[in-house]
Design an enzyme around this catalytic site. Sequence first.
Site, mmCIF file in Angstrom:
data_model
loop_
_atom_site.group_PDB
_atom_site.id
_atom_site.type_symbol
_atom_site.label_atom_id
_atom_site.label_comp_id
_atom_site.label_asym_id
_atom_site.label_seq_id
_atom_site.Cartn_x
_atom_site.Cartn_y
_atom_site.Cartn_z
ATOM 1 C CB CYS A 165 17.987 82.865 31.971
ATOM 2 S SG CYS A 165 19.214 81.633 32.473
ATOM 3 C CG PHE A 216 23.076 76.208 33.431
ATOM 4 C CD1 PHE A 216 22.034 77.039 33.085
ATOM 5 C CD2 PHE A 216 24.146 76.741 34.126
ATOM 6 C CE1 PHE A 216 22.056 78.386 33.414
ATOM 7 C CE2 PHE A 216 24.180 78.087 34.466
ATOM 8 C CZ PHE A 216 23.131 78.913 34.110
ATOM 9 C CG HIS A 306 14.033 81.475 33.799
ATOM 10 N ND1 HIS A 306 14.139 80.363 33.003
ATOM 11 C CD2 HIS A 306 15.265 81.732 34.265
ATOM 12 C CE1 HIS A 306 15.409 79.976 32.980
ATOM 13 N NE2 HIS A 306 16.114 80.797 33.740
ATOM 14 C CG ASN A 339 18.695 78.200 34.462
ATOM 15 O OD1 ASN A 339 18.143 78.211 33.364
ATOM 16 N ND2 ASN A 339 19.201 79.294 35.005
#
Length: 391
Positions: A165, A216, A306, A339
């Site tokens: 990430c 994700f 993020h 994500n």
Amino acid sequence: MGTEGDQTTYSKKATPGKATILALGKGLPPQLVMQELLVDGYFRNTKCDNPDLKQKLARLCKTTTVKTRYVVMSDDLLKEYPELALEGLPTVKQRLDISNKAVTEMAIEASQACIKNWGRPSSDITHIVYVSSSEARFPGGDLYLAKGLGLSPDVHRVLLYFMGCSGGVTGLRVAKDIAENNPGSRVLLATSETTIIGFKPPSVNRPYDLVGAALFGDGAGAMILGTDPIPEIERPLFELHTAIQNFLPDTEKTIDGQLNEEGISFKLGRELPQMIEDNIEGFCEKLMKPAGFSDKDYNKLFWAVHPGGPAILNRLEKRLDLLPDKLMSSRRALMDYGNASSNTIVYVLEYMIEESLKVENKEDSEWGLILAFGPGITFEGILARNLVTRE
């Protein structure tokens, strides 16, 4: 020209010799997954009938705040590779065959969109920084991207694999250094990720896989960086100043990924949000001081973070006492894309520009922080200046 689909952005004057982000772009796979439909589809495709696991995934899907995601996985792929939906089979070759091709296609799409927004020919790109945690091969995706874009064999390439990430901001830091140390250069940063490499059927033996299924997404992002933008041709979006990386000692197992015969298996420690919260102030202080900000000035900054998950954003917001709108761009990116690992920071910055262009926000923070957290536990951060305005 500053952002995709917007022809009315203008830029404040950039500082000579400082790296600037000159354009952004994204590439997405064709499958759009609605979070509310994910559970039934996932359990149907994997032929799992465990009601407890299904109920747990339904709860996780609600807590992630994700509404939509884009994924490479499709019914057609599962028909072609039915073994991917079975537990315990050695399928790493099949996964890499799919992933390697998919990440290249998405990286090319994102880069082409970025180059179009930039307004200069692709032949003016001098360097590539390529980021992915979703492929494994050599030559790597950097070469296939250069070939797909028709770039000169003289282009200089840097390959960053398995950064997780934090990879997007790591790549941004590396691209910044290249741009500032090579006057006149134009650096293409491309990130590309797919969850194919870690797709697994639900299992009581792998509880974290459900977190991955709920959170994700796939996609690609691209940026072009350079110093001293050409007037009337290039419109700088963000200027990059201090860039640092720290890792927390003895936290290697908190975010743990292993490539094995079944693809990649992840484990994520429950203590991760708390660790980020406990260390975020000291890290941000290192970034803020060079610009004359104190630790009481958090709400004078913009925050491009993020969105690893809602818990991380909530902890950061609480610890720094941020106003509710400060993490709006990060929360929107999480909601719309999930994500998407290294790509997500590109989507956050796109939303940051959109927010900057609103009339009511034109006096918003000029300085801010671009942040990401990844395996290590690694903290990546850049002090940046938002150059976008509307005339």
